[in-house]
Write a protein that holds these residues in place. Sequence first.
Motif, PDB file in Angstrom:
ATOM      1  N   ASP A 223      63.415  23.268  15.021  1.00  0.00           N
ATOM      2  CA  ASP A 223      63.094  23.139  13.599  1.00  0.00           C
ATOM      3  C   ASP A 223      63.577  21.794  13.062  1.00  0.00           C
ATOM      4  OD1 ASP A 223      62.141  24.132  11.051  1.00  0.00           O
ATOM      5  OD2 ASP A 223      64.262  24.350  10.499  1.00  0.00           O
ATOM      6  N   VAL A 224      64.793  21.429  13.399  1.00  0.00           N
ATOM      7  CA  VAL A 224      65.355  20.151  12.942  1.00  0.00           C
ATOM      8  C   VAL A 224      64.566  18.981  13.530  1.00  0.00           C
ATOM      9  CG1 VAL A 224      67.379  18.628  13.124  1.00  0.00           C
ATOM     10  CG2 VAL A 224      67.662  21.025  12.484  1.00  0.00           C
ATOM     11  N   VAL A 225      64.234  19.049  14.808  1.00  0.00           N
ATOM     12  CA  VAL A 225      63.491  17.982  15.458  1.00  0.00           C
ATOM     13  C   VAL A 225      62.111  17.838  14.820  1.00  0.00           C
ATOM     14  CG1 VAL A 225      62.372  17.267  17.617  1.00  0.00           C
ATOM     15  CG2 VAL A 225      64.745  18.059  17.647  1.00  0.00           C
ATOM     16  N   CYS A 226      61.436  18.952  14.587  1.00  0.00           N
ATOM     17  CA  CYS A 226      60.103  18.898  13.971  1.00  0.00           C
ATOM     18  C   CYS A 226      60.165  18.314  12.567  1.00  0.00           C
ATOM     19  CB  CYS A 226      59.468  20.286  13.934  1.00  0.00           C
ATOM     20  SG  CYS A 226      58.872  20.832  15.540  1.00  0.00           S
ATOM     21  N   ARG A 227      61.144  18.725  11.784  1.00  0.00           N
ATOM     22  CA  ARG A 227      61.277  18.167  10.431  1.00  0.00           C
ATOM     23  C   ARG A 227      61.593  16.678  10.465  1.00  0.00           C
ATOM     24  NH1 ARG A 227      65.505  20.859   7.561  1.00  0.00           N
ATOM     25  NH2 ARG A 227      66.055  21.923   9.466  1.00  0.00           N
ATOM     26  N   ALA A 228      62.453  16.276  11.402  1.00  0.00           N
ATOM     27  CA  ALA A 228      62.794  14.856  11.526  1.00  0.00           C
ATOM     28  C   ALA A 228      61.573  14.045  11.952  1.00  0.00           C
ATOM     29  CB  ALA A 228      63.928  14.663  12.528  1.00  0.00           C
ATOM     30  N   MET A 229      60.783  14.570  12.865  1.00  0.00           N
ATOM     31  CA  MET A 229      59.577  13.865  13.302  1.00  0.00           C
ATOM     32  C   MET A 229      58.584  13.724  12.146  1.00  0.00           C
ATOM     33  SD  MET A 229      59.194  15.473  17.125  1.00  0.00           S
ATOM     34  CE  MET A 229      57.562  14.830  17.388  1.00  0.00           C
ATOM     35  N   GLU A 230      58.440  14.773  11.359  1.00  0.00           N
ATOM     36  CA  GLU A 230      57.557  14.702  10.190  1.00  0.00           C
ATOM     37  C   GLU A 230      58.059  13.658   9.198  1.00  0.00           C
ATOM     38  OE1 GLU A 230      57.381  18.653   8.571  1.00  0.00           O
ATOM     39  OE2 GLU A 230      56.249  19.414  10.278  1.00  0.00           O
ATOM     40  N   GLU A 231      59.361  13.629   8.985  1.00  0.00           N
ATOM     41  CA  GLU A 231      59.947  12.667   8.056  1.00  0.00           C
ATOM     42  C   GLU A 231      59.775  11.235   8.563  1.00  0.00           C
ATOM     43  OE1 GLU A 231      61.696  11.258   4.634  1.00  0.00           O
ATOM     44  OE2 GLU A 231      60.983  13.285   5.056  1.00  0.00           O
ATOM     45  N   LEU A 232      59.971  11.027   9.858  1.00  0.00           N
ATOM     46  CA  LEU A 232      59.788   9.695  10.420  1.00  0.00           C
ATOM     47  C   LEU A 232      58.333   9.240  10.278  1.00  0.00           C
ATOM     48  CD1 LEU A 232      62.009   9.938  13.611  1.00  0.00           C
ATOM     49  CD2 LEU A 232      62.408   8.470  11.626  1.00  0.00           C
ATOM     50  N   ALA A 233      57.405  10.124  10.560  1.00  0.00           N
ATOM     51  CA  ALA A 233      55.986   9.775  10.421  1.00  0.00           C
ATOM     52  C   ALA A 233      55.651   9.435   8.968  1.00  0.00           C
ATOM     53  CB  ALA A 233      55.111  10.916  10.926  1.00  0.00           C
ATOM     54  N   ALA A 234      56.187  10.214   8.045  1.00  0.00           N
ATOM     55  CA  ALA A 234      55.941   9.947   6.622  1.00  0.00           C
ATOM     56  C   ALA A 234      56.558   8.616   6.209  1.00  0.00           C
ATOM     57  CB  ALA A 234      56.507  11.084   5.771  1.00  0.00           C
ATOM     58  N   ARG A 235      57.745   8.310   6.699  1.00  0.00           N
ATOM     59  CA  ARG A 235      58.405   7.044   6.351  1.00  0.00           C
ATOM     60  C   ARG A 235      57.638   5.855   6.919  1.00  0.00           C
ATOM     61  NH1 ARG A 235      62.754   7.436   2.944  1.00  0.00           N
ATOM     62  NH2 ARG A 235      63.757   9.451   3.140  1.00  0.00           N
ATOM     63  N   LEU A 236      57.144   5.982   8.144  1.00  0.00           N
ATOM     64  CA  LEU A 236      56.347   4.903   8.724  1.00  0.00           C
ATOM     65  C   LEU A 236      55.111   4.630   7.870  1.00  0.00           C
ATOM     66  CD1 LEU A 236      56.604   5.839  12.495  1.00  0.00           C
ATOM     67  CD2 LEU A 236      57.410   3.699  11.470  1.00  0.00           C
ATOM     68  N   SER A 237      54.471   5.679   7.432  1.00  0.00           N
ATOM     69  CA  SER A 237      53.287   5.541   6.585  1.00  0.00           C
ATOM     70  C   SER A 237      53.639   4.882   5.253  1.00  0.00           C
ATOM     71  CB  SER A 237      52.658   6.912   6.361  1.00  0.00           C
ATOM     72  OG  SER A 237      51.529   6.813   5.554  1.00  0.00           O
ATOM     73  N   GLN A 238      54.753   5.302   4.656  1.00  0.00           N
ATOM     74  CA  GLN A 238      55.174   4.725   3.379  1.00  0.00           C
ATOM     75  C   GLN A 238      55.573   3.263   3.532  1.00  0.00           C
ATOM     76  OE1 GLN A 238      54.989   6.238   0.266  1.00  0.00           O
ATOM     77  NE2 GLN A 238      55.304   4.109  -0.353  1.00  0.00           N
TER      78      GLN A 238
END
Length: 127
Positions: A35-50
């Motif tokens: 769960d933590v890894v998936c949330r972190a991956m989602e956050e990293l992808a969102a940050r890259l996009s931003q």
Amino acid sequence: MLEQVTVLQNDEVIRLDQDRLGALYDRLGPSGAEDVVCRAMEELAARLSQIDRDYRAAQWAELRKGARALAAIADQMGMATLARVGRDVTTCVDAGDRVALAAVLSRLFRSGERSLTAVWDMQGLTV
């Protein structure tokens, strides 16, 4: 007149600290760690996009803030290469070097994609 073209290869090795991820699994158990890894991956992808949007809009302060946050998350997840490149982005912003920033951002996006894929593959996660 130039007759020779040199093609640069972008085959940088992505470094993942498997011990850091292993410790996360030991501490949280398989379900909690995934769960933590998936949330972190989602956050990293969102940050890259931003970060990409901030760069295109010349929002340097926001871009720097996003790169710092991305580096911190990547560091916590054991993504050493991505964390280092995120810190390099902040250095370029601070120096006001837009040429270097463009180059380092290209590296950030490549490293980000490769790091996310490496963690995804390593964890055996499914969609």
